[in-house]
Design an enzyme around this catalytic site. Sequence first.
Site, PDB file in Angstrom:
ATOM      1  N   ARG A   1      -2.111   6.052  12.916  1.00  0.00           N
ATOM      2  CA  ARG A   1      -1.372   6.035  11.467  1.00  0.00           C
ATOM      3  C   ARG A   1      -0.003   6.798  11.874  1.00  0.00           C
ATOM      4  O   ARG A   1       1.299   5.609  10.875  1.00  0.00           O
ATOM      5  CB  ARG A   1      -1.829   6.715   9.856  1.00  0.00           C
ATOM      6  CG  ARG A   1      -2.744   5.725   9.263  1.00  0.00           C
ATOM      7  CD  ARG A   1      -3.035   6.132   7.736  1.00  0.00           C
ATOM      8  NE  ARG A   1      -2.121   5.510   6.636  1.00  0.00           N
ATOM      9  CZ  ARG A   1      -1.255   6.918   6.354  1.00  0.00           C
ATOM     10  NH1 ARG A   1      -1.211   7.792   6.640  1.00  0.00           N
ATOM     11  NH2 ARG A   1       0.028   6.271   5.669  1.00  0.00           N
TER      12      ARG A   1
ATOM     13  N   TYR B   1      -7.605   4.853   6.078  1.00  0.00           N
ATOM     14  CA  TYR B   1      -7.815   3.994   7.228  1.00  0.00           C
ATOM     15  C   TYR B   1      -7.128   5.411   8.536  1.00  0.00           C
ATOM     16  O   TYR B   1      -6.923   5.339   8.911  1.00  0.00           O
ATOM     17  CB  TYR B   1      -5.727   3.601   6.557  1.00  0.00           C
ATOM     18  CG  TYR B   1      -5.800   2.681   5.434  1.00  0.00           C
ATOM     19  CD1 TYR B   1      -6.505   1.594   5.751  1.00  0.00           C
ATOM     20  CD2 TYR B   1      -5.177   3.336   4.234  1.00  0.00           C
ATOM     21  CE1 TYR B   1      -6.605   0.528   4.600  1.00  0.00           C
ATOM     22  CE2 TYR B   1      -5.933   2.061   3.252  1.00  0.00           C
ATOM     23  CZ  TYR B   1      -6.721   1.248   3.411  1.00  0.00           C
ATOM     24  OH  TYR B   1      -6.337  -0.103   2.435  1.00  0.00           O
TER      25      TYR B   1
ATOM     26  N   GLU C   1      -7.988  -3.705  -7.194  1.00  0.00           N
ATOM     27  CA  GLU C   1      -8.700  -2.902  -6.068  1.00  0.00           C
ATOM     28  C   GLU C   1      -8.385  -1.285  -4.899  1.00  0.00           C
ATOM     29  O   GLU C   1      -7.511  -1.798  -4.207  1.00  0.00           O
ATOM     30  CB  GLU C   1      -8.402  -4.470  -4.719  1.00  0.00           C
ATOM     31  CG  GLU C   1      -9.138  -5.228  -5.009  1.00  0.00           C
ATOM     32  CD  GLU C   1      -8.516  -6.867  -4.408  1.00  0.00           C
ATOM     33  OE1 GLU C   1      -9.554  -7.757  -4.621  1.00  0.00           O
ATOM     34  OE2 GLU C   1      -7.608  -6.351  -3.799  1.00  0.00           O
ATOM     35  N   PRO C   2      -8.513  -0.999  -5.813  1.00  0.00           N
ATOM     36  CA  PRO C   2      -8.091   0.402  -4.826  1.00  0.00           C
ATOM     37  C   PRO C   2      -8.597   0.788  -4.101  1.00  0.00           C
ATOM     38  O   PRO C   2      -9.524   0.794  -3.964  1.00  0.00           O
ATOM     39  CB  PRO C   2      -7.593   1.766  -5.496  1.00  0.00           C
ATOM     40  CG  PRO C   2      -8.891   1.052  -7.016  1.00  0.00           C
ATOM     41  CD  PRO C   2      -8.437  -0.418  -6.745  1.00  0.00           C
ATOM     42  N   GLY C   3      -8.134   0.977  -2.333  1.00  0.00           N
ATOM     43  CA  GLY C   3      -9.018   1.827  -1.630  1.00  0.00           C
ATOM     44  C   GLY C   3      -8.454   2.596  -1.152  1.00  0.00           C
ATOM     45  O   GLY C   3      -9.355   4.014  -1.098  1.00  0.00           O
ATOM     46  N   ARG C   4      -7.320   3.192  -0.706  1.00  0.00           N
ATOM     47  CA  ARG C   4      -6.965   4.792   0.120  1.00  0.00           C
ATOM     48  C   ARG C   4      -6.930   6.007  -1.278  1.00  0.00           C
ATOM     49  O   ARG C   4      -7.345   6.820  -0.835  1.00  0.00           O
ATOM     50  CB  ARG C   4      -5.261   4.661   0.065  1.00  0.00           C
ATOM     51  CG  ARG C   4      -3.965   5.628   0.214  1.00  0.00           C
ATOM     52  CD  ARG C   4      -3.443   5.584   0.795  1.00  0.00           C
ATOM     53  NE  ARG C   4      -2.513   4.411   1.283  1.00  0.00           N
ATOM     54  CZ  ARG C   4      -2.348   4.063   2.651  1.00  0.00           C
ATOM     55  NH1 ARG C   4      -2.906   5.365   2.915  1.00  0.00           N
ATOM     56  NH2 ARG C   4      -1.817   3.509   2.526  1.00  0.00           N
TER      57      ARG C   4
ATOM     58  N   TYR D   1       2.949   3.804  11.588  1.00  0.00           N
ATOM     59  CA  TYR D   1       3.420   3.758  10.509  1.00  0.00           C
ATOM     60  C   TYR D   1       4.968   5.814  10.628  1.00  0.00           C
ATOM     61  O   TYR D   1       5.309   5.676   9.252  1.00  0.00           O
ATOM     62  CB  TYR D   1       2.933   4.210   9.152  1.00  0.00           C
ATOM     63  CG  TYR D   1       1.716   2.990   9.004  1.00  0.00           C
ATOM     64  CD1 TYR D   1       2.107   1.780   8.984  1.00  0.00           C
ATOM     65  CD2 TYR D   1       0.519   3.640   8.066  1.00  0.00           C
ATOM     66  CE1 TYR D   1       1.424   0.751   9.197  1.00  0.00           C
ATOM     67  CE2 TYR D   1      -0.348   2.672   8.763  1.00  0.00           C
ATOM     68  CZ  TYR D   1      -0.033   1.060   8.979  1.00  0.00           C
ATOM     69  OH  TYR D   1      -1.288   0.795   8.023  1.00  0.00           O
TER      70      TYR D   1
ATOM     71  N   SER E   1       1.012  -1.023   0.337  1.00  0.00           N
ATOM     72  CA  SER E   1      -0.094  -0.123  -0.025  1.00  0.00           C
ATOM     73  C   SER E   1       1.172   0.779  -0.161  1.00  0.00           C
ATOM     74  O   SER E   1       2.327   1.141   0.030  1.00  0.00           O
ATOM     75  CB  SER E   1      -0.918  -0.116   1.217  1.00  0.00           C
ATOM     76  OG  SER E   1      -2.069   0.390   1.077  1.00  0.00           O
TER      77      SER E   1
ATOM     78  N   CYS F   1      -3.105   9.647  26.626  1.00  0.00           N
ATOM     79  CA  CYS F   1      -2.094   8.876  28.103  1.00  0.00           C
ATOM     80  C   CYS F   1      -0.926   9.253  27.172  1.00  0.00           C
ATOM     81  O   CYS F   1      -0.726   8.150  27.990  1.00  0.00           O
ATOM     82  CB  CYS F   1      -2.674   8.718  29.276  1.00  0.00           C
ATOM     83  SG  CYS F   1      -4.327   9.713  29.395  1.00  0.00           S
TER      84      CYS F   1
HETATM   85  N1  PLP Z   1      -6.456  -5.670  -1.748  1.00  0.00           N
HETATM   86  C1  PLP Z   1      -6.101  -5.948  -0.553  1.00  0.00           C
HETATM   87  C2  PLP Z   1      -5.595  -7.254  -0.565  1.00  0.00           C
HETATM   88  C3  PLP Z   1      -5.355  -5.580   0.099  1.00  0.00           C
HETATM   89  O1  PLP Z   1      -4.219  -6.203   1.637  1.00  0.00           O
HETATM   90  C4  PLP Z   1      -5.312  -3.635   0.386  1.00  0.00           C
HETATM   91  C5  PLP Z   1      -4.642  -2.965   1.072  1.00  0.00           C
HETATM   92  O2  PLP Z   1      -3.828  -3.457   2.243  1.00  0.00           O
HETATM   93  C6  PLP Z   1      -6.133  -3.223  -0.721  1.00  0.00           C
HETATM   94  C7  PLP Z   1      -6.500  -3.986  -1.653  1.00  0.00           C
HETATM   95  C8  PLP Z   1      -5.905  -1.962  -0.766  1.00  0.00           C
HETATM   96  O3  PLP Z   1      -4.890  -1.139  -0.704  1.00  0.00           O
HETATM   97  P1  PLP Z   1      -4.713   0.913  -0.942  1.00  0.00           P
HETATM   98  O4  PLP Z   1      -5.848   0.751  -0.144  1.00  0.00           O
HETATM   99  O5  PLP Z   1      -2.893   0.693  -0.959  1.00  0.00           O
HETATM  100  O6  PLP Z   1      -4.977   0.990  -2.703  1.00  0.00           O
END
Ligand code: PLP
Length: 437
Positions: free
Chosen positions: A335, A396, A295-298, A339, A224, A366
């Site tokens: 975060r 996140y 599979e983008p998330g961030r 990290y 990520s 605390c």
């Molecule tokens: N797919 C899988 C299997 C993941 O573990 C993750 C994040 O850890 C993602 C997709 C999404 O990654 P990102 O948020 O960096 O795009």
Amino acid sequence: MTPAVPPEDPVARHLLPITASVSSAGALSVGGRDLVGLAEEFGTPLFVYDEEHLRIRCREAVAAFGPGVAYATKAFLCKEMAVLAHEEGMSLDVSTGGELAVVLAAGVPAERLVMHGNNKSAGELVEALEAGAGRIVVDSFDEIERLSRLCAPGAGAVPGPRPLRVLVRVTPGVEAHTHEYVMTGQEDTKFGFSLATGAADEAVSRLRSLPGVELAGAHAHVGSQIFRLDAFAREVAAMVPFVTRHLLGECCIGGGLGVAYLNDEAAPSMAEWATVVRSAFADAELPPGVRVTAEPGRSIVATAGITLYRVGTVKELPGLRTYVAVDGGMSDNPRPVLYGSGYEAFLPREPLSPRAMVVRVVGKHCESGDVLVEAAHVPADLAVGDVLATPVTGAYGYAMASNYNRLPRPAVLFVRGGQARLVLRRETTADMLALEV
Ligand code: PLP
């Protein structure tokens, strides 16, 4: 690539949501709503998401990768987010029974779901099977065992006539340039089956022997917050021979596209990411007809979100530093602690002011490690009572929030066209007490 801006300048435009604008009074609004006004109306800490920004990013992902592209819900999930991603044509990736339950409760058809998890319990597998999840990403030989028991004739867990579609998660042996905690494609990992050792080939033959199971394709995820796109090209180069050898119909490269958190950072766009991936697939001679997904998330949610805090104390230590304490902290954004992640900070009442003062923004927990921004550039007139914002907190942050020190989780708003809607209400002390027996 987005432009880089010096750290002491006002917070850079590319770190703000798409609809962010400065009013004639000089204050920042998002989705047509003044941020200071939202803090007053809904309280702080408060997560504010630009709904238009979320929708645009989802559409970009679909345009870049096609309708199989899944939003990785771990980055930020609530029912309204699931509905939004589905409405914009994305599938949804879930990795626990809890994420599965939220997405199903949102009314997303199970066929659009991809179920992940390196240690899915039998219960979670049954829930996914019974719901009819579109894909299960198989991660270990123990999981294959579990599936073989659940799918055995007479076990009764698989509904309907269609076989259970699975992807095999492979570890491509690729080290992406990112924090080691979010690096997942290397050999030494808890995730997936190694391509190099032949474990992935073995998983394919075991999965193909299971009645009621259809092996649809391969999946990998190299990490990520990745800025250097060559990691994805190396991932693709490692996967294609496997996909070709086993005549698989689908190849998912996972998520991982990085976003800029700081003024002087610049990240590739979704389209640039897809271009590199597609040309790597072409170079590796992916057989025609294989479905390529991601599979983008961030990169869907991070920049859409801003966190608003109220400044409670300002402590000046001459010759050392100034501490600015806000009413949240590591419980709403772990975060920095996890990290060492950096953030910008700014005052929504004057987003264009120079940020001449350097302070440490800390929370109210605390421990000394409860730092949100190690060395934040802020306007010199920052004072107790101000609303302080940290941009790029849509991914996140809430998703990893806790109620450490029994701090209630913040509320979450979607703003669009001058309307603010509460998508997650603020946690209350009563919610916490409800767990007590
Ligand atoms: N797919 C899988 C299997 C993941 O573990 C993750 C994040 O850890 C993602 C997709 C999404 O990654 P990102 O948020 O960096 O795009």
